[in-house]
Design a protein around this motif. Structure first.
Motif, short mmCIF file in Angstrom:
data_model
loop_
_atom_site.label_atom_id
_atom_site.label_comp_id
_atom_site.label_asym_id
_atom_site.label_seq_id
_atom_site.Cartn_x
_atom_site.Cartn_y
_atom_site.Cartn_z
N LEU A 1 60.50 -109.60 -100.19
CA LEU A 1 60.34 -108.14 -100.23
C LEU A 1 61.51 -107.48 -100.96
N SER A 2 62.71 -107.98 -100.71
CA SER A 2 63.89 -107.38 -101.36
C SER A 2 63.86 -107.61 -102.87
N GLU A 3 63.39 -108.79 -103.27
CA GLU A 3 63.26 -109.08 -104.71
C GLU A 3 62.19 -108.17 -105.34
N ALA A 4 61.10 -108.00 -104.61
CA ALA A 4 60.04 -107.13 -105.11
C ALA A 4 60.54 -105.69 -105.22
N GLY A 5 61.32 -105.25 -104.22
CA GLY A 5 61.87 -103.91 -104.24
C GLY A 5 62.83 -103.71 -105.40
N ALA A 6 63.66 -104.73 -105.67
CA ALA A 6 64.60 -104.65 -106.79
C ALA A 6 63.87 -104.46 -108.11
N ALA A 7 62.70 -105.09 -108.22
CA ALA A 7 61.90 -104.95 -109.44
C ALA A 7 61.41 -103.52 -109.62
N ALA B 1 69.24 -110.48 -91.02
CA ALA B 1 69.17 -109.65 -92.22
C ALA B 1 70.46 -109.75 -93.04
N MET B 2 71.59 -109.80 -92.35
CA MET B 2 72.88 -109.95 -93.03
C MET B 2 72.93 -111.23 -93.84
N VAL B 3 72.48 -112.32 -93.21
CA VAL B 3 72.49 -113.62 -93.89
C VAL B 3 71.51 -113.61 -95.05
N SER B 4 70.32 -113.07 -94.82
CA SER B 4 69.27 -113.10 -95.83
C SER B 4 69.62 -112.27 -97.06
N LEU B 5 70.28 -111.13 -96.83
CA LEU B 5 70.58 -110.22 -97.94
C LEU B 5 72.03 -110.32 -98.42
N GLY B 6 72.84 -111.12 -97.74
CA GLY B 6 74.24 -111.22 -98.11
C GLY B 6 74.96 -109.90 -97.93
N ALA B 7 74.62 -109.17 -96.87
CA ALA B 7 75.15 -107.82 -96.65
C ALA B 7 76.13 -107.81 -95.49
N GLU B 8 76.91 -106.74 -95.41
CA GLU B 8 77.82 -106.52 -94.30
C GLU B 8 77.09 -105.77 -93.18
N PRO C 1 60.91 -113.69 -85.95
CA PRO C 1 62.09 -113.12 -86.61
C PRO C 1 62.65 -114.03 -87.71
N ASP C 2 62.72 -115.33 -87.44
CA ASP C 2 63.22 -116.26 -88.46
C ASP C 2 62.33 -116.25 -89.69
N ALA C 3 61.01 -116.30 -89.46
CA ALA C 3 60.07 -116.33 -90.58
C ALA C 3 60.15 -115.04 -91.39
N PHE C 4 60.27 -113.91 -90.70
CA PHE C 4 60.30 -112.63 -91.41
C PHE C 4 61.60 -112.45 -92.20
N TYR C 5 62.73 -112.62 -91.52
CA TYR C 5 64.01 -112.31 -92.16
C TYR C 5 64.46 -113.39 -93.15
N TYR C 6 64.10 -114.63 -92.88
CA TYR C 6 64.50 -115.70 -93.79
C TYR C 6 63.43 -116.03 -94.82
N GLY C 7 62.17 -115.70 -94.49
CA GLY C 7 61.08 -116.02 -95.40
C GLY C 7 60.54 -114.84 -96.18
N LEU C 8 60.16 -113.77 -95.45
CA LEU C 8 59.51 -112.63 -96.08
C LEU C 8 60.51 -111.61 -96.65
N LEU C 9 61.60 -111.33 -95.91
CA LEU C 9 62.54 -110.30 -96.36
C LEU C 9 63.13 -110.57 -97.74
N PRO C 10 63.53 -111.82 -98.05
CA PRO C 10 64.04 -112.06 -99.41
C PRO C 10 63.01 -111.77 -100.49
#
Length: 434
Positions: A357-363, A161-168, A346-355
């Motif tokens: 979902l996060s973009e959709a949430g930002a919208a 999740a840290m890598v996918s979202l660029g978060a601490e 986990p790889d598919a969700f956090y690297y594929g789906l989470l980005p």
């Protein structure tokens, strides 16, 4: 492609849970059939090989870890712990099951699901066998405890999740610490329920030293309590502790670490070459069963990624979210995160789906970090011990000798309950918004 992907995963889950075919066969053949239906033809070979290569380090690690901890069990490393636990429990299955939950929550601090399963199960399985308790109960409690604790920063999901979202790490983890603690309390509560059922099933067990008389009408378990420590106990204990510390610190790659540790343990405990071969052979069946399944899982994940089915599935899921629900996306992600562990690795969700979902949430005006926290409440955490897409689950079911479908049926509801409890606490503490 999204429809094909959902059908493929649905077919796989149906075949495994209904016990129509073994997990290995389902992993190997189901994705090939669906890839051919999708028209990929000769491209399938490279996809499968890419997937197998990706899971190879995991296969090596698990294979040698089975040999290592099998050796340690054979040499009695865990016998003193077993004896003390049995004395503490005083023949009460309820206390043993609750102790299982607490031990798992502590051992799981190493952040490695496979290591948690191996250490906890190898230490406790002999107790369950000797007292006639259900190994499925053991597997279920260990799975629940390891799932909640997999939220810790050095666990895989949060790192992804840290890598996918660029978060601490602090942004994602610190706000959900109360939720994780609540999840741990839930696991102990569930272990109490399971323990009550075990106590009702087999009753209080009379434990005595070898040769003592047993009272009639009670289920008796004879356990010879030796005051002397097993041969080479301190060497094996120090070696195992060093191994765990090295695992946590990631001094060298984990697969290499287990190979080296097993080689040292085998040489010191069995100097004779013939004895070494016999020791390896004694655990070869378990090693082969688990490793072959892991390599077959590589075919499944390789085709899922290579055909881009996983990408199409992610886009289709996000597009189905109505506008009125967009602002509540963190809650939706939190509640759905655990069941989605059965569909997405986990790889598919956090690297594929989470980005996505996060973009959709930002919208919809939602902070992507809050989406990440919500995802950690279930995907790759409470759901990972039940997911056939996670190789370490085969360590658990392999050691306990239980069926994946039976494990899913026993604890899916309770694992989902862990996510719900943590979601409620996360909402109350503001870790995720209403």
């Amino acid at each position: 492609m999204a429809i094909l992907g959902f059908l493929m995963i649905g077919t796989f889950l149906y075949l495994v849970m209904s016990k129509r075919v073994s997990v290995l066969i389902a992993f190997a053949l189901v994705p090939i059939i669906f890839a051919l239906i999708g028209g990929f033809g000769l491209e399938i070979g490279k996809m499968m090989l890419d997937g197998i290569v990706k899971v190879t380090p995991t296969g090596i690690m698990i294979g040698f870890s089975i040999l290592y901890f099998g050796l340690m069990i054979d040499r009695g490393l865990f016998d003193p712990m077993i004896s003390r636990l049995i004395r503490f429990a005083k023949g009460d299955p309820l206390k043993i099951v609750m102790a299982t939950a607490i031990i798992t929550l502590i051992v799981a601090l190493d952040g490695d699901g496979s290591a948690t399963f191996m250490i906890t199960v190898t230490a406790l399985l002999p107790i369950y066998k000797r007292l006639g308790m259900s190994s499925l109960t053991l597997a279920g409690v260990v799975a629940l405890g390891a799932g909640v604790m997999n939220i810790i920063p050095w666990g895989g999901p949060l790192a992804r999740a840290m890598v996918s979202l660029g978060a601490e790490s602090s942004e994602l983890f610190n706000p959900i610490i109360p939720a994780m603690l609540a999840g741990a309390v839930w696991v102990v509560f569930v272990s109490y329920i399971f323990g009550k059922k075990e106590r009702k099933r087999i009753g209080m067990i009379k434990i005595s030293n070898k040769g003592d008389s047993m009272e009639s009408g009670e289920i008796a378990a004879t356990l010879e309590m030796s005051s002397s420590l097993p041969k080479l106990y301190w060497f094996n204990l120090i070696l195992t502790i060093s191994l765990i510390v090295a695992l946590i610190m990631e001094i060298i790659p984990v697969p290499v670490l287990f190979i080296v540790a097993f080689a040292i343990a085998l040489l010191v405990n069995f100097p004779d070459v013939k004895k070494q071969q016999e020791q390896i052979a004694s655990h070869a069946q378990s090693m082969v069963m688990v490793c072959t399944t892991i390599f077959a899982a590589g075919i499944f994940t390789g085709i899922l990624s290579g055909t881009k089915m996983i990408d199409a599935m992610a886009v289709s899921m996000v597009s189905a979210i109505p506008d009125w629900l967009g602002g509540h996306l963190p809650i939706l992600v939190a509640v759905a995160s655990m069941p989605l562990s059965l569909i997405f690795s986990p790889d598919a969700f956090y690297y594929g789906l989470l980005p996505v979902l996060s973009e959709a949430g930002a919208a919809f005006g939602v902070d992507p970090i809050e989406i990440g926290r919500a995802a950690l409440l279930g995907n790759g955490t409470t759901g990972f011990p039940l997911s056939p897409l996670n190789p370490s689950v085969f360590v658990l079911i392999g050691l306990c000798k239980v069926d994946l479908g039976d494990l899913q049926k026993k604890i899916f509801f309770w694992a989902f309950g862990s996510t719900i409890v943590m979601t409620i606490v996360a909402l109350l503490t503001g870790a995720i918004p209403l």
